[in-house]
Design a protein around this motif. Structure first.
Motif, PDB file in Angstrom:
ATOM      1  N   LEU A   1       0.834  -1.209   0.000  1.00 57.97           N
ATOM      2  CA  LEU A   1       0.000   0.000   0.000  1.00 57.97           C
ATOM      3  C   LEU A   1       0.867   1.257   0.000  1.00 57.97           C
ATOM      4  N   GLU A   2       1.924   1.248   0.831  1.00 55.94           N
ATOM      5  CA  GLU A   2       2.810   2.421   0.894  1.00 55.94           C
ATOM      6  C   GLU A   2       3.544   2.635  -0.420  1.00 55.94           C
ATOM      7  N   ASN A   3       3.914   1.531  -1.089  1.00 51.73           N
ATOM      8  CA  ASN A   3       4.520   1.646  -2.411  1.00 51.73           C
ATOM      9  C   ASN A   3       3.590   2.414  -3.349  1.00 51.73           C
ATOM     10  N   CYS A   4       2.296   2.130  -3.212  1.00 53.06           N
ATOM     11  CA  CYS A   4       1.318   2.736  -4.126  1.00 53.06           C
ATOM     12  C   CYS A   4       0.951   4.166  -3.736  1.00 53.06           C
TER      13      CYS A   4
ATOM     14  N   ILE B   1      -7.377   5.488  -3.777  1.00 48.80           N
ATOM     15  CA  ILE B   1      -6.948   5.283  -5.165  1.00 48.80           C
ATOM     16  C   ILE B   1      -6.062   4.039  -5.263  1.00 48.80           C
ATOM     17  N   ALA B   2      -5.135   3.898  -4.299  1.00 47.64           N
ATOM     18  CA  ALA B   2      -4.249   2.729  -4.305  1.00 47.64           C
ATOM     19  C   ALA B   2      -5.070   1.446  -4.255  1.00 47.64           C
ATOM     20  N   MET B   3      -6.087   1.418  -3.383  1.00 48.39           N
ATOM     21  CA  MET B   3      -6.888   0.190  -3.262  1.00 48.39           C
ATOM     22  C   MET B   3      -7.661  -0.083  -4.557  1.00 48.39           C
TER      23      MET B   3
ATOM     24  N   VAL C   1      -5.604  -4.918 -10.288  1.00 44.96           N
ATOM     25  CA  VAL C   1      -4.598  -5.933 -10.614  1.00 44.96           C
ATOM     26  C   VAL C   1      -4.816  -7.189  -9.760  1.00 44.96           C
ATOM     27  N   ARG C   2      -5.954  -7.219  -9.084  1.00 40.89           N
ATOM     28  CA  ARG C   2      -6.445  -8.396  -8.357  1.00 40.89           C
ATOM     29  C   ARG C   2      -5.575  -8.845  -7.179  1.00 40.89           C
ATOM     30  N   ILE C   3      -4.978  -7.882  -6.431  1.00 40.20           N
ATOM     31  CA  ILE C   3      -4.318  -8.277  -5.191  1.00 40.20           C
ATOM     32  C   ILE C   3      -4.605  -7.314  -4.038  1.00 40.20           C
ATOM     33  N   PRO C   4      -5.867  -6.898  -3.873  1.00 43.07           N
ATOM     34  CA  PRO C   4      -6.138  -5.969  -2.757  1.00 43.07           C
ATOM     35  C   PRO C   4      -5.840  -6.594  -1.398  1.00 43.07           C
ATOM     36  N   ASP C   5      -5.924  -7.912  -1.305  1.00 41.69           N
ATOM     37  CA  ASP C   5      -5.716  -8.581  -0.009  1.00 41.69           C
ATOM     38  C   ASP C   5      -4.254  -8.594   0.420  1.00 41.69           C
TER      39      ASP C   5
ATOM     40  N   ARG D   1       2.565  -7.099 -10.623  1.00 39.08           N
ATOM     41  CA  ARG D   1       1.230  -6.496 -10.677  1.00 39.08           C
ATOM     42  C   ARG D   1       1.149  -5.296  -9.737  1.00 39.08           C
ATOM     43  N   VAL D   2       1.819  -5.401  -8.554  1.00 41.19           N
ATOM     44  CA  VAL D   2       1.874  -4.241  -7.658  1.00 41.19           C
ATOM     45  C   VAL D   2       2.594  -3.085  -8.356  1.00 41.19           C
TER      46      VAL D   2
END
Lengths: 350, 249
Positions: free
Chosen positions: B102-105, B123-125, B131-135, B151-152
Motif C-alpha cells: 500500500l505504501e509503495n502505491c 486510489i491505491a486500493m 490488478v487483483r491483489i487488494p488482499d 502487478r503491484v
C-alpha cells in the motif's frame, strides 16, 4: 535427565581429541585465573573504610576507594552540592536515547524533543537561570562531559555526514569536489592533532579579542571528525542500494530530496547499521582524548581520583570502575543495534 | 495512428551514444493517444534504451523528443512534469522493499501529486483491486511472488494516473507460470484505452493487443507494421531471421 547434559557435553566440548584437549586446557586456565580474581574482587576486598590504611593492610580490592571517590570520578570538579544537576543531565541524555530507540517514535516530534532535551541539559549544567547557580563549563567533568561531547558530537555530525555522503555521489562537480576534499582532509589527520589544532591554532586564526571556549573548540573538532568518518559509512550504505530503486523513484516523478528521504536513505541507513554503530562506539571512547587539551572527561577524572595523596595507588579499582561504565554504554549500543537490525529485517521479510 | 489526433509521443531524428558506441540511430516515431505499441528485437538492439529515453532515465544526444507537447531537455522541471504523466514498469519490478504494498502505491501520490492520505489510499486500493491483489496491501514486497510483485508495480504506476505507460520487458524476469497473470493485467489496461509502449518478447501479446509492432536492430527501427502483416509478411530479412528464432520454440 542425566543423559541430556552428558550428551550436550559430549557433542559440544569433547567431540574430538582436539576439542577435548582444548576444553581441558581452558578449564585449567580458568581454574588458575578465576579463584584469585574472585578472592581479589570479593572475598578479600575492602568495601568500606574511613581511610586508605585499612585498604593497604588488605590484599584484596579497595572498593572503599570507589565509595569515597565515585562522585569525583563521575562529576569531576562540578560543585559538590550541585552535583544533582549533572546527574539529572545524564539521566535526560540517556532518556532521550531510550525514547529514540523504538521505531514507533521516529516521528517529526522527535526533533523538538531533542532540542528541548538539549536545552534542558544546558540549563542544568550551566545554570544561571531559574535560581540555579551559574557553573562555568571548565568545572564540568566526568560522565556528563563524556556524554555531552559524544551525544552532541554525533547528533550534529550525523546529518552533516549524510549530506557529505550524498555530496560525494552527487552529479554536480563542485559539490562532489568539496565533499571529497573535506572527507579526505579530515580523515587523513589523527583526531589528536585535530584536537590540538582546535585548542591551539583556532585562537590564533580568530580575530583579536574573540575567543571560543575550550569545550566548544573540542566539540567542534569532534563534530568535524565524526562527520567525515560517518559520511564514508553512509556512502557504503548508499552503494548497496541497486540502481533500480533510483530509477523507480525517478520514474514516479519524485524529486531528488524526496527520493533520497523516502526511498534511498531509509534502505541505505538500515544496511549501514553495523558500521554506523561501530563508528559510534569508537567515537564514544575517543572522547577520552580530550584529556590532552585539559578537559576532564571520565577517564581524566578517574586519573585525578588516584592522584589524591591519601588514596594514592588504587589505579586498578579506579580504571576498572570507569571501564565498567564505558562497557555498559558500548554494550547497550551494540545490543540495540543488533535488535534494530533484526527488527528492520523482520519488517520486510525478504 | 488513430483518428488523426496529434501524437502524444513524437521522436524526431533521435540518436544516442554510449561513448563511441551508438545505441540509437536516427529514431523517428510518433504515437497517438490510446495507441498500443510493441517493440521487439534482439538483445542490445536499443529497444530498452528507446523507451527509457521517453521519461529521461536516459538522455538522448541528438534529435527531439516531445511528450504530450513538452519537449524533453535538460530542464529538470520539464523532466518532472513529463515523469508525472509517464508511468514505467521495469523488468525487475523495482518495488521499494522497505515499504508495504500500500505504501509503495501511495508514496508518489502523497509526495508528487500531493493528494491527502485517505484519497491516496482509496486510489491505491482501487488499482490494487484492478490488478487483483487488494488482499496483499499490508504485506511487504519480499513476501509476494514475482507475478504479484509485477502487478503491484503496475498498480503503483497507475496510481499516478499517467497518460502513457512504458513497459520494459515486464515478464522477462518471471517464472513461466506467472507470465499470464501479468499479461492479463496489461491486456485489461490496453482495453481501457491506455497509451502503451511495451518492450517484450511475448509475441502472442503483440499479435492480440498491439496496434503496431516495431522491430529494432542495432539501434535503428528496421520495420514497423500492424501485427497481422508484421508476422505474416515481414519485409526485411533481419525481421524474418529474428521471428524465425523467437517463434521456433
Amino acid at each position: 535427565m542425566i543423559a541430556r547434559p552428558v550428551g550436550w557435553l559430549r557433542a559440544n566440548l569433547f567431540s574430538s581429541w582436539l576439542n577435548t584437549l582444548l576444553t581441558l586446557l581452558i578449564l585449567w586456565a580458568l581454574a588458575g585465573v578465576v579463584p584469585p580474581l574472585l578472592r581479589w574482587a570479593l572475598t578479600h576486598a575492602v568495601f568500606s573504610a574511613a581511610d586508605s590504611a585499612v585498604c593497604r593492610a588488605a590484599d584484596g580490592a579497595c572498593w572503599a576507594f570507589i565509595t569515597e571517590k565515585y562522585r569525583l570520578i563521575l562529576f569531576g570538579t562540578y560543585p559538590y552540592h550541585q552535583q544533582w544537576r549533572p546527574l539529572l543531565a545524564v539521566a535526560v541524555l540517556i532518556a532521550l536515547f531510550v525514547v529514540s530507540c523504538d521505531r514507533r517514535t521516529w516521528k517529526r516530534w522527535l526533533l523538538p524533543l531533542w532540542l528541548g532535551g538539549g536545552i534542558l541539559v544546558g540549563v542544568l549544567m550551566w545554570g544561571g537561570v531559574l535560581g540555579l547557580d551559574y557553573v562555568e563549563n571548565r568545572l564540568w567533568g566526568g560522565l556528563p562531559l563524556t556524554l555531552i561531547l559524544s551525544v552532541v558530537g554525533l547528533v550534529v555530525a550525523f546529518p552533516v555526514a549524510v549530506l557529505l555522503a550524498l555530496g560525494r555521489r552527487s552529479e554536480l562537480p563542485v559539490v562532489r569536489a568539496v565533499s571529497v576534499a573535506y572527507i579526505e582532509l579530515i580523515r587523513g589527520v589523527p583526531l589528536v592533532s585535530l584536537l590540538f589544532m582546535a585548542a591551539v591554532m583556532l585562537p590564533m586564526v580568530l580575530p583579536a579579542g574573540m575567543t571560543i571556549d575550550k569545550l566548544l573548540r573540542a566539540q567542534i573538532a569532534f563534530i568535524l571528525f565524526a562527520a567525515a568518518y560517518l559520511a564514508e559509512v553512509v556512502r557504503g550504505g548508499l552503494q548497496a542500494i541497486p540502481r533500480g530503486q533510483y530509477e523507480a523513484a525517478d520514474a514516479l516523478g519524485l524529486g531528488y530530496w524526496q527520493k533520497m528521504a523516502t526511498v534511498i536513505l531509509p534502505q541505505a541507513l538500515a544496511v549501514a547499521i553495523p558500521p554506523i554503530v561501530n563508528t559510534v562506539i569508537a567515537f564514544f571512547k575517543d572522547t577520552s582524548l580530550v584529556i590532552i587539551i585539559g578537559l576532564l572527561d571520565l577517564l581524566s577524572t578517574a586519573k585525578s581520583a588516584i592522584s589524591d595523596p591519601g588514596w594514592h595507588g588504587f589505579y586498578r579499582e579506579s580504571y576498572l570502575f570507569i571501564a565498567v561504565i564505558y562497557w555498559g554504554f558500548c554494550f547497550s549500543l551494540s545490543r540495540y543495534s543488533q535488535w534494530l537490525e533484526r527488527d528492520l529485517k523482520h519488517g520486510h521479510r525478504s | 495512428m488513430s483518428d488523426g489526433a496529434p501524437p502524444i509521443i513524437r521522436m524526431t531524428a533521435v540518436s544516442k551514444w554510449y561513448g563511441a558506441f551508438q545505441v540509437l540511430r536516427d529514431i523517428n516515431l510518433a504515437v497517438g493517444p490510446g495507441e498500443r505499441i510493441v517493440i521487439c528485437g534482439p538483445s542490445g538492439s536499443g529497444k530498452s534504451t528507446l523507451i527509457r529515453c521517453l521519461n529521461r532515465l536516459e538522455e538522448h544526444q541528438q534529435g527531439r523528443i516531445e511528450i504530450d507537447g513538452l519537449e524533453l531537455t535538460g530542464n529538470l522541471q520539464r523532466i518532472d512534469a513529463v515523469r508525472r504523466e509517464v508511468g514505467m514498469v521495469f523488468q525487475h519490478f523495482n518495488l521499494f522493499p522497505h515499504l508495504t504494498v500500500l505504501e509503495n502505491c501511495t508514496l508518489a501520490q502523497l509526495r508528487v501529486r500531493k493528494r491527502p492520505q485517505a484519497e491516496a489510499e482509496a486510489i491505491a486500493m482501487t488499482y490494487l483491486e484492478r490488478v487483483r491483489i487488494p488482499d496483499q496491501a499490508r504485506k511487504y514486497p519480499g513476501q509476494l511472488s514475482g507475478g504479484q510483485q509485477q502487478r503491484v508495480a503496475i498498480a503503483r504506476s497507475l496510481c499516478m494516473t499517467p497518460k502513457i505507460m512504458l513497459f520494459d520487458e515486464p515478464t522477462s524476469a518471471l517464472d513461466p507460470e506467472m507470465v499470464k497473470e501479468v499479461l492479463d493485467v496489461m491486456i485489461g489496461l490496453a482495453e481501457d484505452g491506455m497509451t502503451m509502449l511495451c518492450v517484450t518478447h511475448e509475441m502472442g501479446f503483440a499479435r492480440s493487443v498491439a496496434d503496431r509492432v516495431i522491430f529494432m536492430d542495432r539501434g535503428e527501427i528496421v520495420e514497423e507494421n500492424e501485427p497481422g502483416e508484421f508476422f505474416a509478411n515481414p519485409r526485411s530479412e533481419r525481421t524474418r531471421l529474428f521471428l524465425s528464432q523467437i517463434l521456433s520454440h
